[in-house]
Design a protein around this motif. Structure first.
Motif, PDB file in Angstrom:
ATOM      1  N   ARG A  83      34.172  16.091 -63.507  1.00 23.31           N
ATOM      2  CA  ARG A  83      33.143  15.455 -62.680  1.00 23.31           C
ATOM      3  C   ARG A  83      32.154  14.764 -63.604  1.00 23.31           C
ATOM      4  N   HIS A  86      26.807  12.455 -66.165  1.00 18.44           N
ATOM      5  CA  HIS A  86      25.821  11.525 -66.714  1.00 18.44           C
ATOM      6  C   HIS A  86      26.471  10.149 -66.795  1.00 18.44           C
TER       7      HIS A  86
ATOM      8  N   PRO B  30      22.467  18.217 -69.366  1.00 19.27           N
ATOM      9  CA  PRO B  30      22.852  17.618 -70.636  1.00 19.27           C
ATOM     10  C   PRO B  30      21.839  16.536 -70.993  1.00 19.27           C
ATOM     11  N   PHE B  32      20.272  13.379 -73.635  1.00 13.67           N
ATOM     12  CA  PHE B  32      20.736  12.283 -74.486  1.00 13.67           C
ATOM     13  C   PHE B  32      19.590  11.748 -75.319  1.00 13.67           C
ATOM     14  N   PRO B  42      26.312   2.211 -73.965  1.00 16.21           N
ATOM     15  CA  PRO B  42      26.140   3.213 -72.909  1.00 16.21           C
ATOM     16  C   PRO B  42      27.226   4.290 -72.952  1.00 16.21           C
ATOM     17  N   VAL B  43      26.829   5.477 -72.526  1.00 19.32           N
ATOM     18  CA  VAL B  43      27.728   6.630 -72.540  1.00 19.32           C
ATOM     19  C   VAL B  43      27.841   7.198 -71.133  1.00 19.32           C
ATOM     20  N   ASN B  44      29.039   7.535 -70.740  1.00 17.57           N
ATOM     21  CA  ASN B  44      29.255   8.327 -69.529  1.00 17.57           C
ATOM     22  C   ASN B  44      29.815   9.671 -69.962  1.00 17.57           C
ATOM     23  N   LEU B  45      29.405  10.709 -69.250  1.00 16.89           N
ATOM     24  CA  LEU B  45      29.862  12.044 -69.628  1.00 16.89           C
ATOM     25  C   LEU B  45      30.504  12.738 -68.428  1.00 16.89           C
ATOM     26  N   TYR B  46      31.632  13.352 -68.684  1.00 15.68           N
ATOM     27  CA  TYR B  46      32.384  14.060 -67.638  1.00 15.68           C
ATOM     28  C   TYR B  46      32.601  15.492 -68.103  1.00 15.68           C
ATOM     29  N   LEU B  47      32.509  16.415 -67.166  1.00 14.25           N
ATOM     30  CA  LEU B  47      32.678  17.828 -67.520  1.00 14.25           C
ATOM     31  C   LEU B  47      33.710  18.499 -66.637  1.00 14.25           C
ATOM     32  N   ALA B  52      34.641  18.647 -72.139  1.00 12.71           N
ATOM     33  CA  ALA B  52      33.996  17.412 -71.701  1.00 12.71           C
ATOM     34  C   ALA B  52      34.736  16.198 -72.239  1.00 12.71           C
ATOM     35  N   LYS B  53      34.512  15.090 -71.556  1.00 15.74           N
ATOM     36  CA  LYS B  53      34.984  13.792 -72.046  1.00 15.74           C
ATOM     37  C   LYS B  53      33.770  12.887 -72.079  1.00 15.74           C
ATOM     38  N   VAL B  55      32.601   8.864 -72.760  1.00 16.56           N
ATOM     39  CA  VAL B  55      33.105   7.496 -72.860  1.00 16.56           C
ATOM     40  C   VAL B  55      31.958   6.616 -73.340  1.00 16.56           C
ATOM     41  N   VAL B 120      36.855   6.914 -76.226  1.00 18.07           N
ATOM     42  CA  VAL B 120      36.964   8.096 -75.368  1.00 18.07           C
ATOM     43  C   VAL B 120      37.044   9.320 -76.275  1.00 18.07           C
TER      44      VAL B 120
END
Lengths: 136, 139
Positions: A83, A86, B30, B32, B42-47, B52-53, B55, B120
């Motif tokens: 999910r 951020h 989280p 930044f 820019p960063v996107n974060l997935y958990l 985590a991933k 991008v 990634v």
């Protein structure tokens, strides 16, 4: 080499009324004008646009009626079972269009996409190139 | 009043585990930090439960100009442009971003790939930070 600033660039911002893309061709995903710049040199114009996540096959560039239109779809990484917690960017499609200035050889525009950066070289027409006149 | 302050400052033990607090706080939020041009990368974060991933947009960047390191629950992302490349141009400018993750990272799990200007990163949780299910035995 002179560099046009982003604000002064002739690329239409998200102006939906005057968009060169017909209403029917627009997709539901957000469309943004990519970060870009124009540079002028003796050979012509250099257009650079940042298209992160766009592979060459997802990029479409067309020249019609003196307008250059580009459309690109980014390949969104998909993480199953994760999910998003951020987000600083939304995965969007890119679109930009600009009028090709006079004196440009529209049939010789070259495009190069590497590591998510598009470079378009728009060469001047031979007759538009400056000629030095020898003084005797 | 002064007495109270004095008492408070005395109860503030230097042995207090700041890392623990940081970790526990970022478990829910989280955070930044970045230096360099804001949002140029820019960063996107997935958990998920195991990790985590992240991008990051880095169009035009070469893998060798990007440095990744982890330190506990912090992921450092650093981009350094070589001297012969124009700094501060459309796509290039040194940057350093720190992402506070809600878990400590297993160092050997960090993997990254750079494709079409998109980086990634995958990171796994340390075993001890993973949620544990406790079996309930019914007598």
């Amino acid at each position: 080499m002179t560099t046009a600033t982003l604000e002064k660039s002739p690329v239409a911002k998200t102006d939906t009324q005057n968009s060169p893309v017909p209403e029917s061709n627009r997709t539901a995903s957000p469309i943004v004008v990519p970060r870009h710049r124009f540079q002028r040199n003796d050979e012509g114009l250099l257009f650079t646009a940042l298209l992160p996540g766009v592979p060459a096959e997802n990029l479409d560039i067309q020249v019609e009626n003196n307008y250059l239109r580009l459309k690109a779809t980014a390949k969104a990484p998909e993480f199953e079972g994760y999910r998003k917690v951020h987000g600083e960017f939304t995965q969007s499609d890119y679109q930009a269009a600009f009028k090709i200035p006079s004196g440009i050889d529209a049939s010789n525009i070259k495009a190069h996409l590497e590591r998510g950066v598009l470079s378009l070289t728009l060469p001047k027409l031979e007759e538009a190139k400056p000629i030095r006149i020898q003084v005797n | 009043m002064l007495q109270l302050l004095d008492q408070l400052s005395r109860s503030w033990s230097p042995a207090f585990d700041f890392d623990f607090f940081d970790r526990e706080f970022s478990r829910f939020f989280p955070s930044f930090q970045h230096s360099g041009r804001a949002h140029a990368h820019p960063v996107n974060l997935y958990l998920n439960q195991d990790g985590a991933k992240a991008v990051l947009h880095a169009p035009g960047w070469r893998a060798e100009w990007l440095k990744l390191s982890v330190e506990g629950n912090k992921l450092h992302l650093e981009g350094v442009v070589p001297d012969d490349v124009e700094q501060g141009s459309l796509q290039f400018g040194n940057f350093h971003r720190v992402i506070n993750l809600p878990f400590r990272v297993r160092e050997d799990s960090v993997a990254a790939s750079l494709e079409d200007g998109v980086l990634v990163i995958s990171l796994d949780k340390r075993e001890e930070d993973k949620p544990k299910r406790i079996q309930v035995n019914v007598a």
